[in-house]
Design a protein around this motif. Structure first.
Motif: not given
Length: 143
Positions: A45, A48, A68, A127
């Motif tokens: 992740v 992101s 995000v 993400v």
């Protein structure tokens, strides 16, 4: 309740506590496995997650927060980060900076403290979110 050194509680604690300490220090402990799993999640992740700096040019104040990437051209962040700001800079994990000229619009919901930043031309890595069926009350998450 007052405990003395002869107390059964103290004796039991002295016998059990070393077992917990030693089991936690063993090779392949729960903590090591958990740390490894956190590293794995962060590798997936990390690209992101963005850093956002918001400046109010009137009083010169600056706020720093994060966001995000939800879609190639949408970034989710908090409304209070963007409140009363008139200059934004978004920094990606690879060092790329996105400034005001690349932002198409900003959508804010004051009641839920959520904001979406829409980029004019985004090519960001979103993400991967968990499916609704995989999440329930008590599910652990990383912030």
């Amino acid at each position: 309740m007052k405990f003395s050194l002869n107390s059964t509680f103290i004796k039991t604690a002295c016998l059990i506590l070393p077992v917990f300490i030693l089991s936690g220090c063993s090779r392949g402990s729960h903590l090591e496995r958990m740390q490894s799993e956190i590293y794995e999640v962060m590798d997936k992740v990390g690209p992101s997650v963005v850093s956002i700096s918001a400046v109010n040019r009137v009083d010169g104040s600056m706020k720093i927060g994060s966001g995000v990437v939800l879609d190639k051209d949408f970034i989710l962040t908090t409304e209070n980060l963007l409140q009363n700001s008139n200059e934004l800079k978004i920094k990606l994990q690879d060092g790329t900076t996105i400034d005001d000229s690349e932002i198409a619009d900003i959508y804010c919901d004051f009641e839920t403290n959520v904001s979406l930043i829409k980029l004019k031309k985004g090519n960001l890595k979103p993400v991967r979110l968990a499916k609704k069926e995989q999440i329930r009350n008590g599910t652990l998450g990383l912030i």
